[in-house]
Design a protein around this motif. Sequence first.
Motif, PDB file in Angstrom:
ATOM      1  N   MET A   1       0.877  -1.199   0.000  1.00  0.00           N
ATOM      2  CA  MET A   1       0.000   0.000   0.000  1.00  0.00           C
ATOM      3  C   MET A   1       0.900   1.231   0.000  1.00  0.00           C
ATOM      4  N   ASN A   2       0.704   2.155  -0.967  1.00  0.00           N
ATOM      5  CA  ASN A   2       1.580   3.313  -1.023  1.00  0.00           C
ATOM      6  C   ASN A   2       1.032   4.434  -0.144  1.00  0.00           C
ATOM      7  N   VAL A   3       1.813   5.490  -0.046  1.00  0.00           N
ATOM      8  CA  VAL A   3       1.466   6.595   0.844  1.00  0.00           C
ATOM      9  C   VAL A   3       0.136   7.215   0.445  1.00  0.00           C
ATOM     10  N   MET A   4      -0.087   7.363  -0.873  1.00  0.00           N
ATOM     11  CA  MET A   4      -1.325   8.005  -1.329  1.00  0.00           C
ATOM     12  C   MET A   4      -2.547   7.238  -0.848  1.00  0.00           C
ATOM     13  N   ALA A   5      -2.448   5.919  -0.861  1.00  0.00           N
ATOM     14  CA  ALA A   5      -3.593   5.117  -0.444  1.00  0.00           C
ATOM     15  C   ALA A   5      -3.857   5.287   1.044  1.00  0.00           C
ATOM     16  N   ARG A   6      -2.800   5.659   1.820  1.00  0.00           N
ATOM     17  CA  ARG A   6      -3.011   5.804   3.256  1.00  0.00           C
ATOM     18  C   ARG A   6      -3.439   7.211   3.636  1.00  0.00           C
ATOM     19  N   THR A   7      -3.527   8.138   2.663  1.00  0.00           N
ATOM     20  CA  THR A   7      -3.843   9.525   2.986  1.00  0.00           C
ATOM     21  C   THR A   7      -5.326   9.655   3.237  1.00  0.00           C
ATOM     22  N   SER A   8      -5.698   9.963   4.486  1.00  0.00           N
ATOM     23  CA  SER A   8      -7.110  10.070   4.800  1.00  0.00           C
ATOM     24  C   SER A   8      -7.539  11.525   4.653  1.00  0.00           C
ATOM     25  N   PRO A   9      -8.786  11.763   4.251  1.00  0.00           N
ATOM     26  CA  PRO A   9      -9.269  13.144   4.109  1.00  0.00           C
ATOM     27  C   PRO A   9      -9.160  13.926   5.414  1.00  0.00           C
ATOM     28  N   ARG A  10      -9.349  13.244   6.544  1.00  0.00           N
ATOM     29  CA  ARG A  10      -9.283  13.966   7.815  1.00  0.00           C
ATOM     30  C   ARG A  10      -7.883  14.506   8.055  1.00  0.00           C
ATOM     31  N   ARG A  11      -6.862  13.696   7.717  1.00  0.00           N
ATOM     32  CA  ARG A  11      -5.481  14.153   7.902  1.00  0.00           C
ATOM     33  C   ARG A  11      -5.200  15.375   7.038  1.00  0.00           C
ATOM     34  N   ARG A  12      -5.774  15.381   5.840  1.00  0.00           N
ATOM     35  CA  ARG A  12      -5.534  16.494   4.929  1.00  0.00           C
ATOM     36  C   ARG A  12      -6.158  17.777   5.449  1.00  0.00           C
ATOM     37  N   LEU A  13      -7.081  17.682   6.383  1.00  0.00           N
ATOM     38  CA  LEU A  13      -7.734  18.875   6.928  1.00  0.00           C
ATOM     39  C   LEU A  13      -6.919  19.546   8.036  1.00  0.00           C
ATOM     40  N   ALA A  14      -5.805  18.958   8.436  1.00  0.00           N
ATOM     41  CA  ALA A  14      -5.032  19.508   9.561  1.00  0.00           C
ATOM     42  C   ALA A  14      -4.570  20.934   9.260  1.00  0.00           C
ATOM     43  N   THR A  15      -3.831  21.092   8.173  1.00  0.00           N
ATOM     44  CA  THR A  15      -3.328  22.424   7.828  1.00  0.00           C
ATOM     45  C   THR A  15      -4.466  23.333   7.403  1.00  0.00           C
ATOM     46  N   VAL A  16      -5.458  22.760   6.731  1.00  0.00           N
ATOM     47  CA  VAL A  16      -6.624  23.544   6.322  1.00  0.00           C
ATOM     48  C   VAL A  16      -7.302  24.146   7.547  1.00  0.00           C
ATOM     49  N   ALA A  17      -7.423  23.353   8.602  1.00  0.00           N
ATOM     50  CA  ALA A  17      -8.070  23.831   9.836  1.00  0.00           C
ATOM     51  C   ALA A  17      -7.259  24.958  10.478  1.00  0.00           C
ATOM     52  N   VAL A  18      -5.934  24.806  10.487  1.00  0.00           N
ATOM     53  CA  VAL A  18      -5.087  25.857  11.069  1.00  0.00           C
ATOM     54  C   VAL A  18      -5.250  27.160  10.294  1.00  0.00           C
ATOM     55  N   LEU A  19      -5.232  27.041   8.972  1.00  0.00           N
ATOM     56  CA  LEU A  19      -5.420  28.238   8.136  1.00  0.00           C
ATOM     57  C   LEU A  19      -6.806  28.832   8.341  1.00  0.00           C
ATOM     58  N   GLY A  20      -7.790  27.964   8.499  1.00  0.00           N
ATOM     59  CA  GLY A  20      -9.150  28.435   8.699  1.00  0.00           C
ATOM     60  C   GLY A  20      -9.311  29.212   9.996  1.00  0.00           C
ATOM     61  N   VAL A  21      -8.749  28.642  11.082  1.00  0.00           N
ATOM     62  CA  VAL A  21      -8.852  29.307  12.384  1.00  0.00           C
ATOM     63  C   VAL A  21      -8.055  30.619  12.387  1.00  0.00           C
ATOM     64  N   GLY A  22      -6.808  30.552  11.884  1.00  0.00           N
ATOM     65  CA  GLY A  22      -5.978  31.753  11.848  1.00  0.00           C
ATOM     66  C   GLY A  22      -6.549  32.825  10.936  1.00  0.00           C
ATOM     67  N   GLY A  23      -6.938  32.393   9.742  1.00  0.00           N
ATOM     68  CA  GLY A  23      -7.504  33.344   8.791  1.00  0.00           C
ATOM     69  C   GLY A  23      -8.823  33.919   9.272  1.00  0.00           C
ATOM     70  N   GLY A  24      -9.612  33.064   9.928  1.00  0.00           N
ATOM     71  CA  GLY A  24     -10.881  33.533  10.465  1.00  0.00           C
ATOM     72  C   GLY A  24     -10.673  34.592  11.537  1.00  0.00           C
ATOM     73  N   ALA A  25      -9.713  34.343  12.403  1.00  0.00           N
ATOM     74  CA  ALA A  25      -9.419  35.304  13.469  1.00  0.00           C
ATOM     75  C   ALA A  25      -8.941  36.636  12.888  1.00  0.00           C
ATOM     76  N   LEU A  26      -8.056  36.548  11.893  1.00  0.00           N
ATOM     77  CA  LEU A  26      -7.564  37.781  11.263  1.00  0.00           C
ATOM     78  C   LEU A  26      -8.700  38.537  10.574  1.00  0.00           C
ATOM     79  N   THR A  27      -9.566  37.789   9.907  1.00  0.00           N
ATOM     80  CA  THR A  27     -10.680  38.410   9.190  1.00  0.00           C
ATOM     81  C   THR A  27     -11.628  39.104  10.170  1.00  0.00           C
ATOM     82  N   VAL A  28     -11.966  38.412  11.247  1.00  0.00           N
ATOM     83  CA  VAL A  28     -12.872  38.988  12.245  1.00  0.00           C
ATOM     84  C   VAL A  28     -12.235  40.225  12.879  1.00  0.00           C
ATOM     85  N   GLY A  29     -10.963  40.126  13.236  1.00  0.00           N
ATOM     86  CA  GLY A  29     -10.283  41.267  13.851  1.00  0.00           C
ATOM     87  C   GLY A  29     -10.249  42.464  12.922  1.00  0.00           C
TER      88      GLY A  29
END
Lengths: 74, 133
Positions: free
Chosen positions: B1-29
């Motif tokens: 099984m290669n790395v791509m097959a082990r990539t779960s959508p939830r894992r891919r949301l890690a950086t997306v979530a950080v950007l979302g929280v940070g960007g959201g805070a900046l936008t609100v401020g």
Amino acid sequence: MSSRLDIVGNTVRQLRTAKGLSQGELGDALQVSRQTVNAIETGRYLPSLPLALRLARYFATTVEDLFQVGDEER
Amino acid sequence: MNVMARTSPRRRLATVAVLGVGGGALTVGTWVGGQHGFAVGLGAAYLVFMAIAYVWSGGTGDVAAIMRVSGDERQRALDHRATATSGYAMALFCIGGCVVSLARGGDGSPWSLVCAVGGISYVVSLAVLRFRS
């Protein structure tokens, strides 16, 4: 007097190609990325002890036979 | 099984979530500060960054693995060293800002506060890591 061990080379590439494996296949077997296998083979990365042991067990050899050291006395 | 097959959508949301929280805070401020147009633009920009991060994190490279928080030992070491280097860069910049502020007759703020936060967090981190190791 203390001694410092310098890893001067390894036989990972030779052992891998002898088994007919690609870097990606070896990486999957060891649960590391293809880039990490490449970095180990080219000497740019020294694996941790657990990974070195997994490598040795995979190739049915010893860590000392996998990685060549150049002893330096100081 | 290669790395791509082990990539779960939830894992891919890690950086997306950080950007979302940070960007959201900046936008609100920014919106609360009265710069409504800039806030909208900032929010839109961060949505684009989040989309880019989601697509990029689906790849097989070192950066993609770090973005998924699923790197191997070498990739985690790369992340740690890059984090430390960026910390040094930020510390140097803050020290420089503090020096310039003081040279201009100011009190060094806000640079001195940032320097203090950096120094205290380093000492605390070192103490905790020593205790745990």
